[in-house]
Design an enzyme around this catalytic site. Structure first.
Site, PDB file in Angstrom:
ATOM      1  N   HIS A   1       0.822  -1.223   0.000  1.00 14.73           N
ATOM      2  CA  HIS A   1       0.000   0.000   0.000  1.00 14.73           C
ATOM      3  C   HIS A   1       0.853   1.270   0.000  1.00 14.73           C
ATOM      4  O   HIS A   1       2.071   1.219   0.117  1.00 14.73           O
ATOM      5  CB  HIS A   1      -0.859   0.038   1.280  1.00 14.73           C
ATOM      6  CG  HIS A   1      -1.978  -0.949   1.286  1.00 14.73           C
ATOM      7  ND1 HIS A   1      -3.291  -0.592   1.114  1.00 14.73           N
ATOM      8  CD2 HIS A   1      -1.968  -2.290   1.444  1.00 14.73           C
ATOM      9  CE1 HIS A   1      -4.048  -1.675   1.175  1.00 14.73           C
ATOM     10  NE2 HIS A   1      -3.276  -2.716   1.368  1.00 14.73           N
TER      11      HIS A   1
ATOM     12  N   GLU B   1       3.327  -0.123   3.973  1.00 12.02           N
ATOM     13  CA  GLU B   1       2.909   1.221   3.575  1.00 12.02           C
ATOM     14  C   GLU B   1       4.117   2.035   3.123  1.00 12.02           C
ATOM     15  O   GLU B   1       5.126   2.099   3.819  1.00 12.02           O
ATOM     16  CB  GLU B   1       2.234   1.954   4.752  1.00 12.02           C
ATOM     17  CG  GLU B   1       0.978   1.271   5.277  1.00 12.02           C
ATOM     18  CD  GLU B   1      -0.256   1.524   4.409  1.00 12.02           C
ATOM     19  OE1 GLU B   1      -0.180   2.318   3.451  1.00 12.02           O
ATOM     20  OE2 GLU B   1      -1.297   0.895   4.701  1.00 12.02           O
TER      21      GLU B   1
HETATM   22 ZN   LIG Z   1      -3.995   1.383   0.982  1.00 12.01          ZN
END
Ligand SMILES: [Zn+2]
Length: 374
Positions: free
Chosen positions: A259, A335
């Site tokens: 992500h 992330e």
């Molecule tokens: Zn995401």
């Protein structure tokens, strides 16, 4: 001056032009959803050397308005090389200016990763001697959903899954996958080692509709796929249903879900520590993976990130939590920043496709380092 966004991953609404140099714009909402933040547009028929200012007038109402405070905007004048232009966020309006060298320029929330590049990536994987199978699912709008199975021909015990772009506006996630896949198929030493023990199941883009439509977080039906893993539905979230069916069939020992984060200017992981089934062994694998990765590639760090879930409080609609619980395995959400890595800031490029790819390449060593624990 013409503003256009009617192409793969495009998103902008042209409102008006003032004095020929100030352009007011709005970001369109995701399909069947209220999320919005991703944008990608081209400005053409520009006067070279004239300064143009672009104003996104609904930025303050976007899904992550705090993110604009630290976000400089990626732009390209040739469609290939992307740099960052200074942006300002004031009174809910995001503004940035450019004196173009030529007659056109494009701007995006992050460097786009489009379908033609995705297709080349799939072909690269399929051209490798490690290629075993191309399993095709279908998205809600009937686009191909590509799952690539790589192995060295002998069945390996450990099944490693890596998927990206549940949130389609997080295009850095697919740049990560490109770095990872290139490393895997290049037959590097650690790549060869990895395949002695493991097979890889890769979904470089699990949300092809949302990506094409220029969405931030939703698929074509308005579903946030990373809230569908305990309720996957053939109409609303066929993408997640497909992934779960394949995982059920092959099994999962490690799962990474890739992500980007709008607000936090660092690379970090988010684990399944709040799961009812989380245990000491999973905790040890989780912390070993993170500290090893940090040593291998310091872009990954462990100081900044989300608050950890309290025991038993995990949201099982998230991929990482559902997969870890369902298969009693190590799973981690990765992330990357939209803006920059504040541990290693780069004013010219910010967090870039190159850094995302480097992170993807380095994940091979981090995975290899924990295989003996699995
Ligand atoms: Zn995401």
């Amino acid at each position: 001056m013409i503003i256009s966004s009617d192409f793969d991953s495009g998103n902008i609404i042209f409102l008006r032009e003032r004095n020929g140099q100030d352009i007011d714009l709005e970001i369109r909402k995701d399909s069947n959803s209220d999320f919005f933040q991703w944008f990608y547009f081209k400005a053409s028929e520009l006067e070279p050397g004239t300064e143009y200012s672009f104003h996104i007038t609904n930025a303050g109402k976007s899904s992550y308005p705090e993110g604009w405070k630290i976000q400089n905007i990626p732009f390209s004048e040739d469609g290939k090389n992307w740099k960052r232009v200074k942006s300002h966020f004031q009174n809910g309006i995001l503004s940035f200016s450019l004196k173009p060298i030529g007659e056109s320029a494009e701007f995006a929330y992050f460097v786009p990763y489009q379908l033609d590049r995705h297709k080349k990536l799939i072909e690269t994987a399929k051209g490798s001697s490690l290629f075993h199978n191309h399993i095709k699912g279908k998205s809600a709008d009937n686009r191909d959903l590509d799952l690539i199975h790589l192995c060295n021909g002998k069945e390996a015990k450990k099944k490693v899954w890596i998927l990206a772009r549940q949130h389609p506006g997080e295009s850095m996630a697919e740049w990560f996958m490109e770095g990872l896949i290139e490393r895997l198929v290049s037959k590097s030493d650690s790549g060869i080692e990895l395949f002695k023990e493991a097979e890889l199941f890769l979904i470089p883009n699990i949300n092809p509709d949302g990506s094409y439509l220029g969405n931030l977080r939703s698929n074509a039906r308005g579903a946030n796929l990373n809230r569908e893993w305990d309720r996957a539905d053939p109409e609303r979230s066929p993408e997640v249903l497909f992934a779960l069916q394949q995982m059920d069939e092959y099994g999962v020992d490690i799962c990474l879900d890739i992500h980007g984060d709008e607000d936090i200017p660092y690379v970090f992981g988010s684990g399944a520590e709040g799961n009812p089934g989380f245990n000491e062994k999973l905790a040890e694998i989780d912390s070993t993976f993170r500290s090893n990765w940090q040593e291998i590639n310091p872009d990954f760090q462990m100081e900044f990130g989300y608050d950890r879930d309290d025991p038993g409080k995990a949201d099982l609609s998230l991929c990482t939590n559902q997969v870890s619980q369902r298969y009693n395995c190590f799973a981690l959400t990765i992330e990357m920043p939209f803006t920059d890595n504040h541990n290693d800031p780069d004013e010219e490029f910010g967090w870039s496709p190159e850094k995302s790819m480097k992170l993807g390449r380095s994940s091979v060593d981090a995975i290899l380092s924990i295989l003996p624990m699995i």
